[in-house]
Scaffold this active site. Sequence first.
Site, PDB file in Angstrom:
ATOM      1  N   PHE A 162      13.379   5.778   0.535  1.00 58.94           N
ATOM      2  CA  PHE A 162      13.002   4.282   0.038  1.00 58.94           C
ATOM      3  C   PHE A 162      14.040   3.972   1.708  1.00 58.94           C
ATOM      4  O   PHE A 162      14.631   3.285   1.844  1.00 58.94           O
ATOM      5  CB  PHE A 162      13.924   3.560  -1.509  1.00 58.94           C
ATOM      6  N   HIS A 187       5.579 -14.762  -3.677  1.00 62.60           N
ATOM      7  CA  HIS A 187       4.391 -13.608  -3.279  1.00 62.60           C
ATOM      8  C   HIS A 187       5.550 -12.592  -2.955  1.00 62.60           C
ATOM      9  O   HIS A 187       5.120 -11.652  -3.434  1.00 62.60           O
ATOM     10  CB  HIS A 187       3.519 -13.892  -2.117  1.00 62.60           C
ATOM     11  N   GLU A 241       0.984  -1.100   0.021  1.00 65.65           N
ATOM     12  CA  GLU A 241      -0.233   0.027  -0.011  1.00 65.65           C
ATOM     13  C   GLU A 241       0.990   1.849   0.104  1.00 65.65           C
ATOM     14  O   GLU A 241       0.000   2.602  -0.098  1.00 65.65           O
ATOM     15  CB  GLU A 241      -1.067   0.184   1.122  1.00 65.65           C
ATOM     16  N   ARG A 252      18.477  -4.512  10.246  1.00 65.13           N
ATOM     17  CA  ARG A 252      18.631  -2.778   9.345  1.00 65.13           C
ATOM     18  C   ARG A 252      17.911  -2.063  10.368  1.00 65.13           C
ATOM     19  O   ARG A 252      16.921  -0.912   9.544  1.00 65.13           O
ATOM     20  CB  ARG A 252      18.301  -3.517   7.936  1.00 65.13           C
ATOM     21  N   VAL A 299       8.833  -3.851   5.361  1.00 71.23           N
ATOM     22  CA  VAL A 299       9.604  -4.925   6.219  1.00 71.23           C
ATOM     23  C   VAL A 299       8.825  -6.200   4.959  1.00 71.23           C
ATOM     24  O   VAL A 299       6.941  -6.163   5.065  1.00 71.23           O
ATOM     25  CB  VAL A 299      10.437  -5.407   6.768  1.00 71.23           C
ATOM     26  N   VAL A 300       9.600  -6.696   4.011  1.00 74.17           N
ATOM     27  CA  VAL A 300       8.895  -7.608   3.274  1.00 74.17           C
ATOM     28  C   VAL A 300      10.502  -9.423   3.768  1.00 74.17           C
ATOM     29  O   VAL A 300      11.231  -8.559   3.309  1.00 74.17           O
ATOM     30  CB  VAL A 300       8.762  -7.302   1.585  1.00 74.17           C
ATOM     31  N   ILE A 301       9.643 -10.013   4.010  1.00 72.75           N
ATOM     32  CA  ILE A 301      10.677 -11.014   4.654  1.00 72.75           C
ATOM     33  C   ILE A 301      10.142 -12.004   3.488  1.00 72.75           C
ATOM     34  O   ILE A 301       8.669 -13.005   3.563  1.00 72.75           O
ATOM     35  CB  ILE A 301       9.700 -11.344   5.723  1.00 72.75           C
ATOM     36  N   GLY A 330       8.353 -19.087   1.501  1.00 69.77           N
ATOM     37  CA  GLY A 330       8.155 -20.016   0.708  1.00 69.77           C
ATOM     38  C   GLY A 330       7.677 -20.367  -0.983  1.00 69.77           C
ATOM     39  O   GLY A 330       7.785 -20.421  -1.914  1.00 69.77           O
TER      40      GLY A 330
END
Length: 164
Positions: free
Chosen positions: A114, A89, A60, A128, A81-83, A86
């Site tokens: 960013f 996605h 978003e 981080r 944050v995107v982790i 499996g």
Amino acid sequence: MSGKGAPQLSVENCPDLRVAVVAAQWHAQVMDGLVDGALRALRELRIDEPALLRVPGSWELPVVAKVLASRGYDAIVALGVVIRGGTPHFDYVCQGVTQGLAQVSVDTRVPIGFGVLTCDTEEQAFDRAGLAHSKKDAGHEAVTAAVATAISLRARHRRVPQWP
């Protein structure tokens, strides 16, 4: 990103800038660190009244950044944050968010810091997030980059009136 070769940015003369921070809510502890780092950087720069908006997730961020840019903000900071999991996605979300924020910045001419962590593991995200045990403070860094760019654009505009 290794962090090696990062510039030492010096930012001055910016207390009158309008800055907005838009932050995802997924991974609350990591996000709390990113938001805290961003707000600390804004206080250090004497930007007293930044807008802070929370959105459900990183996906978003671009649409909210575009709306904020249209409302006259001089700089926007996008935090998320995107982790990796499996499934693919992770790749789709990271690519969409990155391209979306870049497109908003180019289309609106508003710099976007960013601060979206795209990590393989939760440990990398914590490292981080600007927490007490973190090696990096990505929220702080994203603010500094966005504000430095806004100042640069402002200075360039004053020297070159014909700048488009």
